[in-house]
Design a protein around this motif. Structure first.
Motif, mmCIF file in Angstrom:
data_model
loop_
_atom_site.group_PDB
_atom_site.id
_atom_site.type_symbol
_atom_site.label_atom_id
_atom_site.label_comp_id
_atom_site.label_asym_id
_atom_site.label_seq_id
_atom_site.Cartn_x
_atom_site.Cartn_y
_atom_site.Cartn_z
ATOM 1 N N TYR A 69 -43.494 163.057 87.253
ATOM 2 C CA TYR A 69 -42.160 162.447 87.316
ATOM 3 C C TYR A 69 -41.596 162.262 85.915
ATOM 4 C CZ TYR A 69 -44.413 158.107 85.841
ATOM 5 O OH TYR A 69 -45.120 157.165 85.119
ATOM 6 N N ALA A 70 -40.271 162.134 85.854
ATOM 7 C CA ALA A 70 -39.557 161.783 84.621
ATOM 8 C C ALA A 70 -38.459 160.803 84.989
ATOM 9 C CB ALA A 70 -38.965 163.019 83.954
ATOM 10 N N ILE A 71 -38.258 159.794 84.148
ATOM 11 C CA ILE A 71 -37.253 158.758 84.390
ATOM 12 C C ILE A 71 -36.123 158.913 83.380
ATOM 13 C CG2 ILE A 71 -36.775 156.274 84.330
ATOM 14 C CD1 ILE A 71 -39.610 155.820 85.339
ATOM 15 N N PHE A 97 -41.295 171.526 95.385
ATOM 16 C CA PHE A 97 -40.595 170.414 96.006
ATOM 17 C C PHE A 97 -40.181 169.397 94.952
ATOM 18 C CE2 PHE A 97 -43.442 172.113 99.216
ATOM 19 C CZ PHE A 97 -42.613 172.232 100.324
ATOM 20 N N VAL A 98 -39.057 168.714 95.208
ATOM 21 C CA VAL A 98 -38.588 167.661 94.306
ATOM 22 C C VAL A 98 -38.038 166.505 95.138
ATOM 23 C CG1 VAL A 98 -37.964 169.336 92.509
ATOM 24 C CG2 VAL A 98 -36.225 168.545 94.135
ATOM 25 N N SER A 99 -37.951 165.340 94.524
ATOM 26 C CA SER A 99 -37.240 164.208 95.126
ATOM 27 C C SER A 99 -36.595 163.406 94.009
ATOM 28 C CB SER A 99 -38.190 163.323 95.951
ATOM 29 O OG SER A 99 -39.112 162.654 95.107
ATOM 30 N N ILE A 100 -35.602 162.591 94.384
ATOM 31 C CA ILE A 100 -34.892 161.766 93.407
ATOM 32 C C ILE A 100 -34.824 160.333 93.930
ATOM 33 C CG2 ILE A 100 -32.747 161.376 92.129
ATOM 34 C CD1 ILE A 100 -33.904 163.974 91.318
ATOM 35 N N GLU A 101 -35.187 159.398 93.061
ATOM 36 C CA GLU A 101 -35.005 157.976 93.338
ATOM 37 C C GLU A 101 -34.044 157.402 92.305
ATOM 38 O OE1 GLU A 101 -39.165 156.163 94.503
ATOM 39 O OE2 GLU A 101 -39.360 157.816 93.075
ATOM 40 N N HIS A 146 -30.395 154.161 86.526
ATOM 41 C CA HIS A 146 -31.539 155.024 86.220
ATOM 42 C C HIS A 146 -31.839 155.934 87.413
ATOM 43 C CE1 HIS A 146 -32.083 151.705 83.396
ATOM 44 N NE2 HIS A 146 -32.985 152.407 82.736
ATOM 45 N N VAL A 147 -32.385 157.106 87.124
ATOM 46 C CA VAL A 147 -32.900 157.975 88.180
ATOM 47 C C VAL A 147 -34.304 158.434 87.812
ATOM 48 C CG1 VAL A 147 -30.634 158.805 88.934
ATOM 49 C CG2 VAL A 147 -31.892 160.082 87.187
#
Length: 351
Positions: A69-71, A97-101, A146-147
């Motif tokens: 992950y990277a923030i 695969f990817v996801s975003i928070e 932030h993401v």
């Protein structure tokens, strides 16, 4: 494939002040590349001690069941309409695969506090392809600061674009501010020509470092002139303007003209809705020009005309929000905050 949201500003861009706060791994290529404003490049002959050099973020090959992950701290907080995970040049080493928070965080927290924030998923774990701009629409309409990009299980991503609308903090909009600044919510809505570089650049923070960081149109060979239209961050009354032609030595405009319109009372598509703010005025190459604006009317939009063509480095429009606009800005900001953030700033609730 592109989506409509890609026309909105990139809230994560380094050009807007974004930063990659943390990443769990960046062995092959550093995390800061994710938010570069320029397109990724690739040199097939460029190898370093750790392997092939990529213009992006690349982690080592995982040998466990985790993920990387990277923030990113957004340059300007806002409502995210869509995300682009660009895997340009990553063909055999991209994440499948990817996801975003996303999180909404008050102040300037340490990375330890950021990790403990209330993270909400805005893009579920989704397939990604190599060497492609993978686009993901976002339905959530909260304001985020932030993401977090997660890749499964590992691999490389060239760029992360977080497109959306800036929602400024009204606590910083009292007094005289730059009504046009992208970081306050100003936005390009139309222009005649952006052949070399977009006029959206001229409302970015800071000074341009070279001609490539401003607006440059093509050389006009017919009649007429070039122009750009901007939506202001909020309705306000202009006080003074700065027109900067720095680095434009042989291709600055000969003259400029500014006009404003108030979309609250008129249709900006109607030429009669526009009022001259600064009459056609000669400008010099490679120069910062400042002009006082006397008795200017409140406005929501600004039109810049350059004659007959030519480029600018930056354009600033300083003024004050009117009471109605400031109240609307407060309400918009408050309504977009997640409940956990509202609880932290309860004293700021609109009354």
């Amino acid at each position: 494939m592109t989506s409509d949201f890609t026309a909105l500003p990139d809230l994560a861009s380094r050009a807007l002040g974004g930063s990659v706060s943390a990443a769990n791994d960046e062995l092959f290529a550093q995390r800061e590349n994710l938010i570069k404003a320029e397109a990724p490049f690739f040199d097939p002959a460029d190898f370093g001690h750790k392997g092939k050099v990529y213009d992006g973020w690349e982690t080592r090959r995982r040998r466990d069941d985790g993920h990387d992950y990277a923030i990113v701290r957004l340059g300007s907080a806002g409502v995210i309409h869509g995300v682009v995970v660009d895997t340009a040049h990553f063909k055999g080493n991209y994440p499948p695969f990817v996801s975003i928070e996303a999180a909404s965080i008050e102040g300037y927290p340490s990375i330890e506090d950021v990790m403990k924030a209330d993270w909400q998923t805005i893009v579920e774990k989704s397939p990604a392809e190599g060497h492609k701009e993978n686009t993901y629409a976002v339905a959530d309409r909260h304001r985020w600061t932030h993401v977090r990009l997660s890749i499964y299980p590992d691999g490389g991503v060239a760029r992360l674009r977080v497109h959306g609308e800036v929602v400024p903090d009204p606590r910083f909009l009292d007094g005289t501010v730059d009504l046009l600044a992208a970081e306050n919510g100003g936005r390009l809505v139309g222009c005649s020509d952006a052949f070399y570089a977009s006029p959206a650049n001229i409302i970015l923070p800071g000074r341009a470092r070279n001609m490539g960081e401003g607006w440059e149109n093509s050389r006009r060979r017919g009649g007429g002139n070039d122009f750009a239209v901007f939506s202001l961050a909020a309705a306000g009354r202009p006080r003074h303007v700065e027109i900067d032609t720095s680095y434009y030595v042989g291709n600055a405009p000969g003259w400029v003209r500014l006009s404003t319109a108030d979309a609250r009372t008129a249709d900006i598509a109607d030429e009669g809705a526009w009022t001259e703010l600064l009459p056609r005025t000669a400008v010099q190459p490679d120069t910062r020009h400042r002009f006082v604006l006397d008795a200017a009317a409140a406005a929501t939009h600004l039109r810049l005309d350059v004659y007959p063509d030519g480029g600018l480095s930056r354009l600033r429009l300083f003024g004050d929000l009117d009471e109605t606009a400031l109240a609307e800005t407060r309400r918009t900001w408050w309504d977009a905050l997640p409940q956990t953030h509202q609880a932290l700033v309860a004293d700021q609730a609109p009354r």
